[in-house]
Design an enzyme around this catalytic site. Structure first.
Site, PDB file in Angstrom:
ATOM      1  N   ARG A  94       0.691  -1.232  -0.013  1.00  0.00           N
ATOM      2  CA  ARG A  94       0.080   0.093   0.109  1.00  0.00           C
ATOM      3  C   ARG A  94       1.029   1.234  -0.146  1.00  0.00           C
ATOM      4  O   ARG A  94       0.485   2.162  -0.733  1.00  0.00           O
ATOM      5  CB  ARG A  94      -0.874   0.034   1.085  1.00  0.00           C
ATOM      6  N   SER A  95       1.942   1.193   0.815  1.00  0.00           N
ATOM      7  CA  SER A  95       2.995   2.408   0.725  1.00  0.00           C
ATOM      8  C   SER A  95       3.257   2.602  -0.682  1.00  0.00           C
ATOM      9  O   SER A  95       3.364   3.956  -1.052  1.00  0.00           O
ATOM     10  CB  SER A  95       3.922   2.146   1.521  1.00  0.00           C
ATOM     11  N   THR A 136      11.814  14.005   3.995  1.00  0.00           N
ATOM     12  CA  THR A 136      12.506  13.616   5.435  1.00  0.00           C
ATOM     13  C   THR A 136      14.011  13.953   5.251  1.00  0.00           C
ATOM     14  O   THR A 136      14.482  13.572   4.297  1.00  0.00           O
ATOM     15  CB  THR A 136      12.004  12.538   6.017  1.00  0.00           C
ATOM     16  N   PRO A 138      17.856  13.594   7.735  1.00  0.00           N
ATOM     17  CA  PRO A 138      18.318  13.061   8.809  1.00  0.00           C
ATOM     18  C   PRO A 138      18.088  13.957  10.065  1.00  0.00           C
ATOM     19  O   PRO A 138      17.680  13.443  11.148  1.00  0.00           O
ATOM     20  CB  PRO A 138      19.904  12.984   8.527  1.00  0.00           C
ATOM     21  N   GLY A 141      12.634  15.377  10.823  1.00  0.00           N
ATOM     22  CA  GLY A 141      11.553  14.399  10.408  1.00  0.00           C
ATOM     23  C   GLY A 141      10.216  15.074  10.537  1.00  0.00           C
ATOM     24  O   GLY A 141       9.459  15.580   9.733  1.00  0.00           O
ATOM     25  N   ILE A 167      13.143   7.354   2.653  1.00  0.00           N
ATOM     26  CA  ILE A 167      12.406   7.832   1.392  1.00  0.00           C
ATOM     27  C   ILE A 167      12.100   6.176   0.880  1.00  0.00           C
ATOM     28  O   ILE A 167      12.846   5.500   0.158  1.00  0.00           O
ATOM     29  CB  ILE A 167      13.141   8.367   0.246  1.00  0.00           C
ATOM     30  N   ASP A 341      -1.855 -11.597  20.622  1.00  0.00           N
ATOM     31  CA  ASP A 341      -2.092 -11.914  22.041  1.00  0.00           C
ATOM     32  C   ASP A 341      -2.933 -13.339  21.944  1.00  0.00           C
ATOM     33  O   ASP A 341      -2.880 -14.298  22.534  1.00  0.00           O
ATOM     34  CB  ASP A 341      -2.698 -10.815  23.055  1.00  0.00           C
ATOM     35  N   GLU A 368       4.389  10.023   7.598  1.00  0.00           N
ATOM     36  CA  GLU A 368       3.350  10.600   7.338  1.00  0.00           C
ATOM     37  C   GLU A 368       2.705  11.431   8.550  1.00  0.00           C
ATOM     38  O   GLU A 368       1.372  11.783   8.608  1.00  0.00           O
ATOM     39  CB  GLU A 368       2.162   9.776   6.627  1.00  0.00           C
ATOM     40  N   GLY A 369       3.475  11.844   9.169  1.00  0.00           N
ATOM     41  CA  GLY A 369       2.980  12.782  10.618  1.00  0.00           C
ATOM     42  C   GLY A 369       2.869  11.821  11.753  1.00  0.00           C
ATOM     43  O   GLY A 369       1.865  10.648  11.381  1.00  0.00           O
TER      44      GLY A 369
END
Ligand code: FAD
Length: 389
Positions: A94-95, A136, A138, A141, A167, A341, A368-369
């Site tokens: 999905r990313s 982003t 180093p 962020g 990235i 669990d 993404e935040g």
């Protein structure tokens, strides 16, 4: 045929139209037939299933909610349902689709020149070309406004210097959309693979998103022509607008990962017998966990659907998306932890998808935040007081 039965406690399917259900069915079938058989090995081997890209392109999943240049022009709800099914397969897959569509195709279409759009959109839509989004660094962020990467004008060219990190798609991308500081504020540049002064190296050792490529990008006197700059992207609000698109997709996507964990745990708890040969599902503490999960999944589904309808009406704003991303990512991660669990020792095995989803969702909570940053966005909306610093 799709094998996943879906998770629908509150008859939410009745809120989708026929076309939306058809799109979901197509994505569901693709994940069941093409992703499920390979994803465990991909994750274990830290391999991105690049071979699936042409089919993902043919199915119209890349930039699915964009119009023109070969894009499918789907509604935002249809797009969301695709994200949900893909992330049921794996957050890494999905990313890939999120980055390509929301973080590369969307900005080129929105802020690019006609020449840039003609050159890249059809190839990105078909999957013939891969893109990445470099924001982003180093040292920066959560606070991209501080970025150190710089682009300076030299004659008729731009010269880029700096580092980007974490990235997605970075080392497999044909084109990197890189954000850098100029005398005129933050601007975006399309830097092509092989451009002198530009290099990408894959980040090794991730225990999350192992079926996704993540890289560091380095720019050392990297000279690009004026035509590489997105002419209409001016200031930080341009990359932030792209992130809003991607976060919207995440808000839907994580529901898929949660569904997969919940459904695996539900079935397991019915099959697994302990104490007098009774299914563990007969114990109240187990049912409480299942009840929590299905309730939270249902709330997340309704939140995503409402956000989608608002987006289709042009009424969704970034603070709404913060709530969607933050709530649904945290919900999915908690579902993964509870499901792990319920499977006991088996929960740690790669035979089941749960631990893979759980590891992936740790990234989704951060990228993404982060969860914190979205809490601050929501806090600012309700108090009108920014609390980032
Ligand atoms: C697998 C993966 C893929 C990624 N893909 C991309 C990509 O394609 N493109 C891209 O540009 N980036 C990408 N990222 C980067 C991602 O967006 C950043 O990791 C994220 O923005 C957080 O930044 P950071 O990791 O530097 O954490 P930091 O900003 O250092 O934050 C660390 C912690 O401090 C907290 N914190 C920081 N500031 C505050 C504050 N003001 N108030 C409260 N808490 C705070 C954070 O919430 C977090 O808990 C990716 C990351 C990962 C892991």
């Amino acid at each position: 045929m799709a094998r996943f039965p879906g998770v629908d406690y509150m008859l939410i399917d009745s809120l989708f139209d026929e076309q939306e259900l058809l799109v979901r069915q197509t994505a569901r079938q693709f994940v069941d037939e093409r992703v499920a058989p390979v994803i465990r090995d991909c994750f274990n081997q830290a391999r991105f299933p690049k071979e699936l890209i042409p089919e993902i392109g043919r199915l119209g999943f890349l930039g699915a909610n964009l119009e023109g240049y070969g894009c499918a022009g789907m509604s935002n709800v249809e797009y969301g349902l695709i994200m949900q099914e893909l992330e049921r397969g794996d957050s890494g897959l999905r990313s890939f689709v999120s980055v390509q569509g929301a973080l590369v195709m969307y900005p080129i279409l929105t802020y690019g020149s006609e020449e840039q759009t003609q050159r890249w959109l059809p190839r990105l839509q078909s999957g013939e070309a891969i893109g990445c989004f470099g924001l982003t660094e180093p040292g920066f962020g959560s606070n991209p406004a501080g970025m150190a990467a710089r682009a300076s004008k030299q004659g008729i060219d731009w010269v880029l210097n700096g580092e980007k990190t974490w990235i997605t798609n970075g080392s497999v991308a044909d084109v990197a959309l890189v954000w850098a500081r100029t005398d005129d504020g933050i601007r975006g540049f399309l830097v092509e693979k092989g451009n002198p002064g530009f290099s990408a190296s894959e980040i090794q050792g991730k225990l999350s998103m192992r079926a996704s490529v993540t890289a560091s990008l380095s720019f050392s006197d990297c000279r690009v022509p004026e035509s590489a700059m997105l002419p209409s992207a001016k200031g930080l609000k341009a990359p932030l607008s792209c992130l809003t698109q991607a976060r919207y997709g995440i808000g839907w996507g994580v529901i898929g990962a949660a569904m997969d964990c919940y459904e695996t745990a539900r079935q397991y708890s019915i099959d697994r017998k302990q104490f007098d040969d009774r299914p563990i599902a007969s114990h109240q503490l187990v049912q409480e966990k299942l009840a929590w999960m299905i309730t939270e999944i249902t709330k997340a589904q309704l939140l995503a659907l409402h956000a989608g309808r608002l987006k289709d009406q042009g009424k969704l704003d970034p603070a709404h998306v913060s709530m969607l991303k933050r709530n649904n990512a945290a919900m999915a991660l908690e579902c993964a932890r509870l499901s792990r669990d319920l499977l006991g020792a088996n929960g740690i095995m790669d035979e089941y998808p749960i631990m893979r989803h759980m590891c992936n969702l740790e990234t989704v909570k951060t990228y993404e935040g982060t969860d914190h940053i979205h809490a601050l966005v929501i806090g600012e909306r309700v108090t009108r007081i920014p609390a980032y610093k």
